[in-house]
Design a protein around this motif. Structure first.
Motif, PDB file in Angstrom:
ATOM      1  N   PHE A   1       0.812  -1.215   0.000  1.00  0.00           N
ATOM      2  CA  PHE A   1       0.000   0.000   0.000  1.00  0.00           C
ATOM      3  C   PHE A   1       0.850   1.271   0.000  1.00  0.00           C
ATOM      4  O   PHE A   1       0.346   2.356   0.278  1.00  0.00           O
ATOM      5  N   TYR A   2       2.145   1.139  -0.306  1.00  0.00           N
ATOM      6  CA  TYR A   2       2.965   2.329  -0.518  1.00  0.00           C
ATOM      7  C   TYR A   2       2.376   3.162  -1.653  1.00  0.00           C
ATOM      8  O   TYR A   2       1.875   2.617  -2.645  1.00  0.00           O
ATOM      9  N   TYR A   3       2.483   4.464  -1.518  1.00  0.00           N
ATOM     10  CA  TYR A   3       2.140   5.337  -2.634  1.00  0.00           C
ATOM     11  C   TYR A   3       3.109   5.079  -3.785  1.00  0.00           C
ATOM     12  O   TYR A   3       4.283   4.753  -3.573  1.00  0.00           O
ATOM     13  N   ALA A   4       2.614   5.248  -4.988  1.00  0.00           N
ATOM     14  CA  ALA A   4       3.456   5.096  -6.172  1.00  0.00           C
ATOM     15  C   ALA A   4       4.572   6.143  -6.162  1.00  0.00           C
ATOM     16  O   ALA A   4       4.486   7.164  -5.478  1.00  0.00           O
ATOM     17  N   ARG A   5       5.599   5.886  -6.928  1.00  0.00           N
ATOM     18  CA  ARG A   5       6.781   6.756  -6.949  1.00  0.00           C
ATOM     19  C   ARG A   5       6.415   8.205  -7.270  1.00  0.00           C
ATOM     20  O   ARG A   5       6.918   9.144  -6.646  1.00  0.00           O
ATOM     21  N   GLY A   6       5.501   8.396  -8.240  1.00  0.00           N
ATOM     22  CA  GLY A   6       5.100   9.757  -8.611  1.00  0.00           C
ATOM     23  C   GLY A   6       4.413  10.493  -7.476  1.00  0.00           C
ATOM     24  O   GLY A   6       4.623  11.695  -7.273  1.00  0.00           O
ATOM     25  N   ASP A   7       3.587   9.777  -6.711  1.00  0.00           N
ATOM     26  CA  ASP A   7       2.911  10.390  -5.563  1.00  0.00           C
ATOM     27  C   ASP A   7       3.909  10.784  -4.484  1.00  0.00           C
ATOM     28  O   ASP A   7       3.780  11.836  -3.845  1.00  0.00           O
ATOM     29  N   ARG A   8       4.927   9.946  -4.290  1.00  0.00           N
ATOM     30  CA  ARG A   8       5.938  10.269  -3.276  1.00  0.00           C
ATOM     31  C   ARG A   8       6.823  11.424  -3.747  1.00  0.00           C
ATOM     32  O   ARG A   8       7.292  12.222  -2.926  1.00  0.00           O
ATOM     33  N   GLU A   9       7.026  11.522  -5.051  1.00  0.00           N
ATOM     34  CA  GLU A   9       7.771  12.671  -5.581  1.00  0.00           C
ATOM     35  C   GLU A   9       7.021  13.968  -5.293  1.00  0.00           C
ATOM     36  O   GLU A   9       7.618  14.988  -4.931  1.00  0.00           O
ATOM     37  N   ALA A  10       5.691  13.914  -5.418  1.00  0.00           N
ATOM     38  CA  ALA A  10       4.875  15.098  -5.092  1.00  0.00           C
ATOM     39  C   ALA A  10       4.996  15.445  -3.612  1.00  0.00           C
ATOM     40  O   ALA A  10       5.125  16.627  -3.249  1.00  0.00           O
ATOM     41  N   LEU A  11       4.978  14.423  -2.750  1.00  0.00           N
ATOM     42  CA  LEU A  11       5.166  14.669  -1.309  1.00  0.00           C
ATOM     43  C   LEU A  11       6.542  15.288  -1.040  1.00  0.00           C
ATOM     44  O   LEU A  11       6.675  16.184  -0.209  1.00  0.00           O
ATOM     45  N   ALA A  12       7.550  14.794  -1.763  1.00  0.00           N
ATOM     46  CA  ALA A  12       8.911  15.311  -1.576  1.00  0.00           C
ATOM     47  C   ALA A  12       8.986  16.795  -1.924  1.00  0.00           C
ATOM     48  O   ALA A  12       9.695  17.559  -1.271  1.00  0.00           O
ATOM     49  N   GLN A  13       8.257  17.199  -2.940  1.00  0.00           N
ATOM     50  CA  GLN A  13       8.296  18.596  -3.363  1.00  0.00           C
ATOM     51  C   GLN A  13       7.412  19.483  -2.489  1.00  0.00           C
ATOM     52  O   GLN A  13       7.751  20.633  -2.218  1.00  0.00           O
TER      53      GLN A  13
ATOM     54  N   SER B   1      11.692   8.605  -0.285  1.00  0.00           N
ATOM     55  CA  SER B   1      11.941   7.212   0.125  1.00  0.00           C
ATOM     56  C   SER B   1      10.690   6.630   0.758  1.00  0.00           C
ATOM     57  O   SER B   1      10.099   7.228   1.659  1.00  0.00           O
ATOM     58  N   ARG B   2      10.290   5.457   0.295  1.00  0.00           N
ATOM     59  CA  ARG B   2       9.130   4.788   0.865  1.00  0.00           C
ATOM     60  C   ARG B   2       9.464   4.231   2.247  1.00  0.00           C
ATOM     61  O   ARG B   2      10.623   3.972   2.560  1.00  0.00           O
ATOM     62  N   GLY B   3       8.422   4.070   3.068  1.00  0.00           N
ATOM     63  CA  GLY B   3       8.624   3.345   4.313  1.00  0.00           C
ATOM     64  C   GLY B   3       8.024   3.976   5.537  1.00  0.00           C
ATOM     65  O   GLY B   3       7.369   3.309   6.325  1.00  0.00           O
ATOM     66  N   VAL B   4       8.243   5.274   5.734  1.00  0.00           N
ATOM     67  CA  VAL B   4       7.791   5.892   6.981  1.00  0.00           C
ATOM     68  C   VAL B   4       6.297   6.196   6.911  1.00  0.00           C
ATOM     69  O   VAL B   4       5.711   6.266   5.827  1.00  0.00           O
ATOM     70  N   PRO B   5       5.637   6.368   8.063  1.00  0.00           N
ATOM     71  CA  PRO B   5       4.232   6.774   8.051  1.00  0.00           C
ATOM     72  C   PRO B   5       4.021   8.025   7.202  1.00  0.00           C
ATOM     73  O   PRO B   5       4.812   8.969   7.251  1.00  0.00           O
ATOM     74  N   GLY B   6       2.971   7.986   6.407  1.00  0.00           N
ATOM     75  CA  GLY B   6       2.708   9.057   5.455  1.00  0.00           C
ATOM     76  C   GLY B   6       3.020   8.649   4.033  1.00  0.00           C
ATOM     77  O   GLY B   6       2.639   9.345   3.089  1.00  0.00           O
ATOM     78  N   THR B   7       3.728   7.500   3.856  1.00  0.00           N
ATOM     79  CA  THR B   7       4.036   7.009   2.508  1.00  0.00           C
ATOM     80  C   THR B   7       3.178   5.801   2.130  1.00  0.00           C
ATOM     81  O   THR B   7       3.437   5.154   1.115  1.00  0.00           O
ATOM     82  N   HIS B   8       2.176   5.481   2.966  1.00  0.00           N
ATOM     83  CA  HIS B   8       1.224   4.401   2.663  1.00  0.00           C
ATOM     84  C   HIS B   8      -0.165   4.995   2.439  1.00  0.00           C
ATOM     85  O   HIS B   8      -0.534   5.976   3.084  1.00  0.00           O
ATOM     86  N   GLU B   9      -0.940   4.357   1.563  1.00  0.00           N
ATOM     87  CA  GLU B   9      -2.331   4.773   1.359  1.00  0.00           C
ATOM     88  C   GLU B   9      -3.224   3.981   2.333  1.00  0.00           C
ATOM     89  O   GLU B   9      -3.853   2.978   1.968  1.00  0.00           O
ATOM     90  N   ILE B  10      -3.248   4.450   3.570  1.00  0.00           N
ATOM     91  CA  ILE B  10      -3.953   3.744   4.637  1.00  0.00           C
ATOM     92  C   ILE B  10      -5.451   3.665   4.361  1.00  0.00           C
ATOM     93  O   ILE B  10      -6.104   2.654   4.661  1.00  0.00           O
ATOM     94  N   GLU B  11      -6.030   4.719   3.779  1.00  0.00           N
ATOM     95  CA  GLU B  11      -7.471   4.708   3.500  1.00  0.00           C
ATOM     96  C   GLU B  11      -7.832   3.563   2.556  1.00  0.00           C
ATOM     97  O   GLU B  11      -8.893   2.945   2.696  1.00  0.00           O
ATOM     98  N   LEU B  12      -6.960   3.255   1.598  1.00  0.00           N
ATOM     99  CA  LEU B  12      -7.214   2.159   0.671  1.00  0.00           C
ATOM    100  C   LEU B  12      -7.188   0.822   1.398  1.00  0.00           C
ATOM    101  O   LEU B  12      -8.040  -0.048   1.163  1.00  0.00           O
TER     102      LEU B  12
END
Length: 276
Positions: free
Chosen positions: A69-81, A89-100
């Protein structure tokens, strides 16, 4: 030597299923077990063994991995910006789609051929999700659901614990603490998932240093097989530094929150089992 952990997993899986058999049998909805373990603790392997054994007992069983349930790379790139560069980097809380994940769990009791439940799969080699057309389909309500992942059940740290950096990554790349404070805040959004668990099983490693070694050994195996995106030793240490804070917090706090705590020695042999 390699057969010993496998045999131990089979014995451990059987013991854990025995422990919860009565509750699973009596439950009128899918019984959900959270299987929590830090990197390299063998939680994915144990979950697979538990599934095989549970289905041999006649319990339809599904295993869901938090990693899928990690966010896709593009979604994490948006978070990074938008939030902080460390969120690439995936892994920490906030990088998973918990609602899904929560929606998948809610849909499982009604799973059928007409109402199949699909869930994502994450390709770590490509660092993104596989296409939805290839997601697994669940067409029957399971009797048992095992959700496995790192630090399942962990609660946010107290604010005062966030002030001092815990390692070089935090000192140099998060000097003002904005990343770790954001991650800690996101962890509050994971608590509804934890509350879905009917039982929490924690695989307790001896120390952060051993977790570090276990995870590094896994990556060395991937490097030896020339796996895509496998990390060398320097990159691996930087990757693990993202997890150190919450891993140490999990080691200190999760055993008290667990329904069952499985204690391991340095070589992943079970040295103790306690039931809350």
């Amino acid at each position: 030597m390699k057969s010993q952990p496998s045999m131990q997993n089979e014995g451990l899986a059987s013991h854990l299923l025995d422990q919860y058999a009565g509750r699973i049998a009596r439950s009128r909805r899918p019984y959900i077990i959270g299987l929590s373990g830090l990197q390299g603790s063998g939680k994915s392997t144990l979950a697979r063994v538990m599934k095989v054994q549970a289905e041999a007992r006649g319990w339809a069983t599904e295993v869901l991995s938090l990693d899928d349930f990690y966010y896709a790379r593009g979604d994490r790139e948006a978070l990074a910006q938008q939030v902080h560069p460390l969120l690439r980097s995936r892994g920490v809380p906030g990088t998973h789609e918990i609602e899904l994940l929560l929606s998948v769990l809610s849909a499982l009791p009604l799973a059928s051929d007409k109402l199949p439940v699909t869930h994502p799969r994450f390709d770590k080699g490509r660092d993104t999700r596989i296409p939805p057309s290839r997601w697994p389909r669940i067409t029957r309500p399971p009797k048992l659901v095992i959700v496995e992942g790192w630090a399942l059940g962990i609660r946010p740290q107290f604010q005062g614990a966030l002030s001092a950096p815990i390692n070089e990554l935090e000192r140099t790349e998060d000097p003002d603490g904005s990343w770790r404070n954001w991650v800690n805040k996101q962890l509050r959004g994971y608590q509804p998932l934890w509350r879905k668990f009917d039982a929490l099983i924690v695989l307790q490693a001896p120390s952060w240093q051993i977790v570090n070694r276990w995870r590094s050994e896994q990556e060395q195996d991937l490097l030896a097989r020339h796996a895509p995106l496998a990390l060398d030793a320097v990159a691996m240490q930087r990757f693990l530094a993202h997890f150190e804070r919450l891993s140490r917090h999990a080691l200190a706090t999760l055993p008290a929150l667990a329904d069952t705590c499985v204690e391991y020695d340095d070589e992943r042999h079970v040295t103790g089992l306690s039931h809350g």
